[in-house]
Design an enzyme around this catalytic site. Structure first.
Site, PDB file in Angstrom:
ATOM      1  N   GLU A   1      42.930  49.764  35.892  1.00  0.00           N
ATOM      2  CA  GLU A   1      41.536  49.567  35.498  1.00  0.00           C
ATOM      3  C   GLU A   1      40.857  50.879  35.120  1.00  0.00           C
ATOM      4  O   GLU A   1      39.671  51.061  35.344  1.00  0.00           O
ATOM      5  CB  GLU A   1      40.774  48.860  36.636  1.00  0.00           C
ATOM      6  CG  GLU A   1      41.402  47.559  37.082  1.00  0.00           C
ATOM      7  CD  GLU A   1      41.531  46.520  35.965  1.00  0.00           C
ATOM      8  OE1 GLU A   1      40.899  46.674  34.903  1.00  0.00           O
ATOM      9  OE2 GLU A   1      42.292  45.554  36.152  1.00  0.00           O
TER      10      GLU A   1
ATOM     11  N   TYR B   1      36.667  39.658  40.579  1.00  0.00           N
ATOM     12  CA  TYR B   1      35.792  38.698  39.880  1.00  0.00           C
ATOM     13  C   TYR B   1      36.273  38.445  38.450  1.00  0.00           C
ATOM     14  O   TYR B   1      35.694  37.627  37.737  1.00  0.00           O
ATOM     15  CB  TYR B   1      34.345  39.230  39.842  1.00  0.00           C
ATOM     16  CG  TYR B   1      34.258  40.584  39.185  1.00  0.00           C
ATOM     17  CD1 TYR B   1      34.393  41.753  39.936  1.00  0.00           C
ATOM     18  CD2 TYR B   1      34.094  40.702  37.810  1.00  0.00           C
ATOM     19  CE1 TYR B   1      34.360  42.997  39.338  1.00  0.00           C
ATOM     20  CE2 TYR B   1      34.057  41.942  37.206  1.00  0.00           C
ATOM     21  CZ  TYR B   1      34.186  43.084  37.974  1.00  0.00           C
ATOM     22  OH  TYR B   1      34.158  44.326  37.357  1.00  0.00           O
TER      23      TYR B   1
HETATM   24  C1  BEZ Z   1      38.355  42.142  38.900  1.00  0.00           C
HETATM   25  O1  BEZ Z   1      38.963  41.189  38.515  1.00  0.00           O
HETATM   26  O2  BEZ Z   1      37.681  42.118  39.901  1.00  0.00           O
HETATM   27  C2  BEZ Z   1      38.378  43.396  38.178  1.00  0.00           C
HETATM   28  C3  BEZ Z   1      37.740  43.461  37.010  1.00  0.00           C
HETATM   29  C4  BEZ Z   1      37.766  44.638  36.337  1.00  0.00           C
HETATM   30  C5  BEZ Z   1      38.407  45.714  36.826  1.00  0.00           C
HETATM   31  C6  BEZ Z   1      39.037  45.629  38.025  1.00  0.00           C
HETATM   32  C7  BEZ Z   1      39.016  44.470  38.715  1.00  0.00           C
END
Ligand code: BEZ
Length: 191
Positions: A99, A26
């Site tokens: 992350e 997301y």
């Molecule tokens: C994502 O883009 O879904 C995402 C956002 C934060 C951490 C990991 C993935």
């Protein structure tokens, strides 16, 4: 919760033994998939909304001057649009590292835009993680983003890439687009 979530994520074993797992993106995952994937499909998750409430110490800011990046927050009736990737389980080691600043893997149901739904994973930064910044007005968030930068580049690039990717998906996100507009006005001296 410690700021580094690598160990906690390694203990998430819900999909152990699966040959592939769906991952819902997301944030930066919508526009930057720096990992191999088997399939990529626009999708959404229900009951969650995207918010620029997470601090970034290692990508779009520094520990002394964190940037602001997105997490998802529970909200009844909300739909969060994004991109789903089918990946092999090995990819999670890379993603856990990328992350590591507060994001935990959570099991979620996702619905594909072209029909069907599946259980998979999403990375979420909850308010008990050390890097969480929380709520602020969209103007203050834009002011914050305008000043922040980190090893992955200016915080404003993150916002602009996300807004563009959502537009390309044909999705309207009032929070993201309001911050983008404030930032444009700040940059043109109108705010
Ligand atoms: C994502 O883009 O879904 C995402 C956002 C934060 C951490 C990991 C993935």
């Amino acid at each position: 919760m410690t700021a580094n979530t690598i160990d906690a994520n390694k203990r998430m074993n819900k999909f152990d033994g699966h040959a592939s797992v769906w991952l819902f993106g997301y944030g930066s995952l919508i526009y930057k998939a720096d990992f191999p994937y088997l399939e990529r499909r626009p999708a959404s998750i229900a009951g969650w909304t995207r918010r620029f409430w997470q601090g970034s110490h290692d990508h779009r800011g520094t520990p002394d001057a964190p940037g602001r990046v997105v997490t998802i927050i529970r909200e009844a009736g909300a739909i969060c649009h994004g991109m789903a990737y089918l990946v092999t389980p090995e990819e999670f080691a890379h993603l856990d590292y990328r992350e590591k600043n507060g994001y935990l893997r959570l099991c979620t149901e996702m619905t594909f835009d072209d029909g069907g739904s599946v259980e998979g994973l999403v990375y979420i930064a909850t308010e008990d993680n050390k890097a969480f910044l929380g709520q602020a007005s969209e103007l203050d968030i834009a002011r914050h983003i305008a000043k922040a930068a980190g090893p992955s580049g200016p915080n404003s690039d993150y916002l602009n890439h996300l807004a563009r990717a959502l537009r390309e998906l044909g999705k309207h996100d009032p929070h993201v687009f309001a911050i983008e507009q404030h930032l444009q006005q700040l940059n043109s001296g109108k705010q």
